[in-house]
Design an enzyme around this catalytic site. Structure first.
Site, PDB file in Angstrom:
ATOM      1  CB  SER A 117      36.962  38.208  39.413  1.00  0.00           C
ATOM      2  OG  SER A 117      35.899  37.278  39.383  1.00  0.00           O
ATOM      3  CG  ASP A 175      33.069  39.412  32.615  1.00  0.00           C
ATOM      4  OD1 ASP A 175      32.827  38.205  32.835  1.00  0.00           O
ATOM      5  OD2 ASP A 175      33.852  40.074  33.318  1.00  0.00           O
ATOM      6  CG  HIS A 223      35.776  36.870  34.277  1.00  0.00           C
ATOM      7  ND1 HIS A 223      35.205  38.008  34.805  1.00  0.00           N
ATOM      8  CD2 HIS A 223      36.353  36.227  35.325  1.00  0.00           C
ATOM      9  CE1 HIS A 223      35.407  38.034  36.122  1.00  0.00           C
ATOM     10  NE2 HIS A 223      36.108  36.967  36.456  1.00  0.00           N
TER      11      HIS A 223
END
Length: 572
Positions: free
Chosen positions: A224, A464, A502
């Site tokens: 990330s 995601d 995610h």
């Protein structure tokens, strides 16, 4: 005790009494001399396992209070200091890392009022000659300890494997959507890229003091924001790293924040635009009904995203309320206003002016290809915004975008992001472009990193909901356009994982990327298809192949559907 006090004073003087006009090269040379002098006194190890064992414990606590000259760090600072240093026993409670010396420190800013960069460095008793810098997440603001198992090294903590590990807080305290540090120029630069170099250089100085030599190889690992940081170090500091794991990377940081504002504006600024969680769940279930079996296995995972996308118009039509208006009697359908909100996500953002590196797009999400937007990091759960949007109530994308506009762009805590014209920002455009240069990592010029033999592994979920998988794919394809497929293949591996969001999702992959990276760097064994074990609670233990992009797992038609061996990597 007097001897060790004198030793600490000697070390402090040795590394701090720099001749500032002589520069970093002089300081590094003197640091090597100091290390050599300490070695002859038997206090600093030679870097070999046998010599390191009897000495690390003796010298660890003596590092507390050590000062590092600004000249040792390759970017402007007021120097650094070791705040604490202590040995952590292998038998300490919940210790997964073996015996090591834990160092905490702080790097001092140039300008008064800028927060320190707080960092941790962990020195294992049995060092393997390698170092791993670990990236952060979100807006950072919390020191990355570098301890314990990590998503890219799930079986055994890197520190326990002998890696020196280190991380930092990127130069401010607190990881919230408000991102108040955006009001402080030096803190923004630190968050964007400078903290990575500053911490790297301070950590390597401490490694050289402790072991008497620099690491054979230095790696970076993160996801990330940490993924963006991984691409950042390749682009900005290519000589410092031999290998990078950069998962789910927030490459186009300004792009995703601006898109988040657009999402909030359709949810809260457009009548009827709010999509409640039950309807988001309905969208997800409908995509599974249509697309789950396209890969040959009805397993709750949309693997063939390309084939699923061909069904998108029919899926959307089946979800639309017949009148186009919200239907109280039919809570399974979406109004045109609600579909427009999802369309903002699906389409992404196209700007009529370029960000840094001539980037003017942020690619959209796989909204109708198996992405669930109801979780903690999904869309809004509340139909009203409130004065300070939060991740839980108002969704990750909008709350983060709102803070970015207020604190980084407008630099006005009272600014109303719902009234911000993303496409035509007027006097704020220059600031947005500057921020995209400082924080973004969209530069495709990795020439120096490639020439040095650096390696890169990126893994991301096709489902995601925070960082668009299509943006990551677009960057990869831009690399291919620039360097050619063969050259990219020689240094990069991209694994796009069906069902993975995610950090959550229908399939949460667990695989040893650090081991794969180390084998590639040290043994020239390039990773190909990997095997990942699912750690999602409902399906824990099943496995799938991790296929190199653009391939995806397709069921072979025989064998246990819960085993990777029953799947092949198929081209779309």
């Amino acid at each position: 005790m007097a001897f060790y006090g004198a030793l600490r004073a000697f070390v402090s003087v040795c590394v701090t009494v720099a001749a500032p006009l002589r520069g970093p090269a002089h300081d590094r040379s003197r640091l090597r001399i100091c290390s050599a002098l300490l070695l002859t006194g038997g206090i600093v190890s030679t870097g070999t396992t046998a010599a390191a064992e009897p000495n690390l414990a003796m010298q660890c606590t003596q590092l507390a209070g050590l000062l590092l000259s600004p000249a040792i760090i390759g970017l402007p600072t007021a120097g650094a200091q070791v705040d604490t240093a202590e040995m952590i026993a292998a038998t300490a409670h919940n210790n997964q890392d073996g015996e090591y010396c834990r160092i905490t420190g702080s790097i001092k800013p140039v300008k008064v009022g800028t927060p320190d960069i707080r960092f941790d460095v962990n020195l294992p008793r049995r060092w393997n000659g390698r170092a791993l810098q670990v990236g952060g997440g979100g807006y950072n603001g919390v020191v990355v300890s570098g301890t314990g198992v990590m998503p890219f090294s799930p079986n055994r903590a890197p520190l326990a494997q002998g890696y020196v590990t280190f991380g930092d807080d990127s130069g401010h305290v607190g990881n919230s959507a408000l991102a108040v540090f955006g009001l402080v120029d030096e803190a923004v630069v630190n968050f964007g890229y400078a903290h990575l170099k500053k911490t790297h250089d301070a950590a390597l100085a401490l490694i050289e003091i402790a072991y008497g030599r620099r690491p054979d190889h230095v790696y970076f690992g993160g996801g990330s924001t940490g993924g963006r940081e991984g691409y950042t170090v390749m682009q900005r500091f290519p000589d410092d790293y031999d290998g990078v794991i950069a998962n789910s990377p927030a490459l186009n940081f300004s792009g995703v924040r601006l898109l988040g504002v657009k999402v909030g504006q359709t949810e809260y600024g457009t009548p009827g635009g709010f999509v409640p969680p039950p309807l988001l769940e309905r969208v997800y279930q409908r995509t599974l009904e249509v697309c789950d079996g396209l890969d040959g296995a009805a397993d709750g995972i949309v693997s063939d995203v390309g084939a699923c996308r061909k069904h998108e118009p029919d899926v959307i039509a089946s979800l639309r309320c017949p009148s186009g208006e919200a239907d109280v009697a039919n809570d399974d359908c979406l109004s045109d206003a609600q579909l427009a909100t999802l369309d903002v996500l699906r389409e992404g953002l196209s700007l009529p002016w370029p960000l840094a590196w001539n980037v003017n797009r942020y690619r959209g999400y796989n909204v109708f290809q198996g992405t669930l937007f109801t979780g903690m990091l999904g869309l809004a759960h509340n139909d009203s915004r409130g004065t300070s949007p939060t991740i839980v109530a108002n969704g990750y994308l909008f709350s983060q975008g709102d803070g970015y506009v207020r604190y980084f762009i407008a630099r006005d805590p009272g600014f109303d992001s719902l009234k911000f014209d993303v496409l035509h920002p007027g006097r704020y455009q220059k600031q947005i472009v500057a921020l995209s240069q400082t924080i973004g990592a969209m530069n495709t010029d990795l020439s120096r990193y490639i020439a040095r033999g650096g390696k890169l592994i990126t893994l991301q979920g096709l489902a995601d909901e925070v960082i668009s998988p299509n943006q990551t794919i677009a960057y990869y394809e831009a690399l291919v356009d620039r360097f050619g497929a063969g050259k990219v293949d020689a240094f990069m591996r991209l694994y796009m994982v069906p069902g993975f969001q995610h950090g959550s999702g229908a399939f949460i992959p667990s695989t040893d990327l650090l081991g794969a990276l180390d084998n590639w760097v040290t043994r020239d064994i390039a990773p190909e298809t990997l095997t990942a074990t699912d750690i999602a609670a409902a399906t824990n233990g099943r496995s799938r192949p991790l296929c190199r992009y653009p391939a995806f797992p397709r069921y072979s038609g025989k064998g246990n559907v819960n085993r990777a061996s029953s799947f092949i990597c198929a081209e779309p």
